[in-house]
Design an enzyme around this catalytic site. Structure first.
Site, PDB file in Angstrom:
ATOM      1  N   HIS A  89      -2.925  33.446  63.918  1.00  0.00           N
ATOM      2  CA  HIS A  89      -3.474  33.317  62.564  1.00  0.00           C
ATOM      3  C   HIS A  89      -2.988  32.006  61.937  1.00  0.00           C
ATOM      4  O   HIS A  89      -1.839  31.605  62.135  1.00  0.00           O
ATOM      5  CB  HIS A  89      -3.056  34.509  61.707  1.00  0.00           C
ATOM      6  CG  HIS A  89      -3.797  34.567  60.414  1.00  0.00           C
ATOM      7  ND1 HIS A  89      -3.448  33.805  59.327  1.00  0.00           N
ATOM      8  CD2 HIS A  89      -4.909  35.254  60.047  1.00  0.00           C
ATOM      9  CE1 HIS A  89      -4.305  34.025  58.342  1.00  0.00           C
ATOM     10  NE2 HIS A  89      -5.207  34.906  58.757  1.00  0.00           N
ATOM     11  N   GLU A 156     -11.941  31.389  62.914  1.00  0.00           N
ATOM     12  CA  GLU A 156     -11.579  31.470  61.505  1.00  0.00           C
ATOM     13  C   GLU A 156     -11.262  30.066  60.989  1.00  0.00           C
ATOM     14  O   GLU A 156     -10.119  29.605  61.060  1.00  0.00           O
ATOM     15  CB  GLU A 156     -10.364  32.399  61.354  1.00  0.00           C
ATOM     16  CG  GLU A 156     -10.078  32.755  59.937  1.00  0.00           C
ATOM     17  CD  GLU A 156      -9.157  33.957  59.814  1.00  0.00           C
ATOM     18  OE1 GLU A 156      -9.652  35.040  59.481  1.00  0.00           O
ATOM     19  OE2 GLU A 156      -7.955  33.813  60.053  1.00  0.00           O
TER      20      GLU A 156
HETATM   21  C1  PEP Z   1      -7.679  35.871  56.917  1.00  0.00           C
HETATM   22  O1  PEP Z   1      -6.805  35.189  56.393  1.00  0.00           O
HETATM   23  O2  PEP Z   1      -7.519  36.370  58.043  1.00  0.00           O
HETATM   24  C2  PEP Z   1      -8.931  36.084  56.194  1.00  0.00           C
HETATM   25  C3  PEP Z   1      -9.992  36.416  56.887  1.00  0.00           C
HETATM   26  O3  PEP Z   1      -8.890  35.929  54.847  1.00  0.00           O
HETATM   27  P1  PEP Z   1     -10.097  35.998  53.796  1.00  0.00           P
HETATM   28  O4  PEP Z   1     -11.046  37.059  54.225  1.00  0.00           O
HETATM   29  O5  PEP Z   1      -9.410  36.339  52.491  1.00  0.00           O
HETATM   30  O6  PEP Z   1     -10.719  34.648  53.779  1.00  0.00           O
END
Ligand code: PEP
Length: 234
Positions: A89, A156
């Site tokens: 992450h 992400e």
């Molecule tokens: C995360 O940090 O894993 C995440 C998906 O955050 P958010 O949905 O708040 O953007």
């Protein structure tokens, strides 16, 4: 099957609040793999009280025993009800200086210990996807083909995470383009993370390469998270 992960990060502050949050989440009729990642201090109680969810740890150490003050091992996590872990992450990579090498050590250990894993990869700035392929290759170094069934990878983009400055969700088309390219390198289940809400979840999930979502901010609101699960079940 689609997967929706809820990453609670360092929230909430107390066990009663965590229990209320878990109790407020409704599972949809149709199956959606729902994995919650609460603070580890609450994991055991939550996993006991709500076995209808799958439970995971946000972080762990790759060795089982020894002089590693403050760390938590995979067997310890297993003993309190965790079957899933997150690794890679961006909070860990950026705020705790975890490198691709550290991530790959953790990933290999978790797969070896039979955990299911969500590995996160994503570029820091909009338009800087060039380094992603290398980061993915380094982070997954040494993972065997037969372990891929337990590996879900979350694209992400860091700039899209709701707590980043000026964050906004990626476009589903751009996320699809990146994921379909990266999926050729590591052919496993891929999901998207970054400002997913009940308003945009359907658009991401309609993309052919996106098989779920990792949700942060919206996972702290029972009603909103339940809506996302319902959308994922359709
Ligand atoms: C995360 O940090 O894993 C995440 C998906 O955050 P958010 O949905 O708040 O953007």
């Amino acid at each position: 099957m689609r997967l929706i992960g809820g990453n609670w990060k360092l929230n909430p502050s107390t066990l009663p609040e965590a229990e209320l949050l878990a109790e407020s989440i409704r599972l949809p009729q149709e199956e959606v793999e729902t994995v919650l990642f609460p603070p580890v201090a609450f994991l055991e109680e939550l996993a006991k009280k709500s076995p209808k969810f799958r439970w995971g740890a946000q972080d762990f150490f790759h060795k089982d025993t020894g002089a590693f003050t403050g760390e938590i091992s995979l067997p310890m996590l297993r003993s309190i009800g965790a079957a899933w872990v997150l690794t890679g992450h961006s909070d860990r990579r950026i705020k705790f200086s975890e490198s691709d090498k550290t991530v790959s050590e953790k990933l290999r250990a978790a797969l070896r210990e039979n955990f299911s894993v969500i590995l996160c990869v994503g570029e820091l700035e909009r338009g800087s996807e060039g380094a992603l392929e290398e980061s993915l290759k380094q982070s997954t170094k040494g993972v065997h083909h037969d372990e891929l069934a337990r590996l879900t990878i979350c694209y992400e983009p860091v700039w899209a995470i709701s707590t980043s400055p000026n964050a906004e969700a990626d476009s589903p088309e751009h996320a699809e383009e990146i994921i379909s390219r990266l999926k050729e390198i590591i052919p496993t289940r891929w999901i998207y993370g970054g400002s997913v809400t009940s308003a945009n979840a359907a658009a991401f999930l309609s993309m052919p390469s996106i098989e779920g979502a990792l949700v942060g901010g919206a996972a702290l609101k029972g009603e909103e998270f339940s809506k996302i699960l319902e959308i994922a079940s359709q």
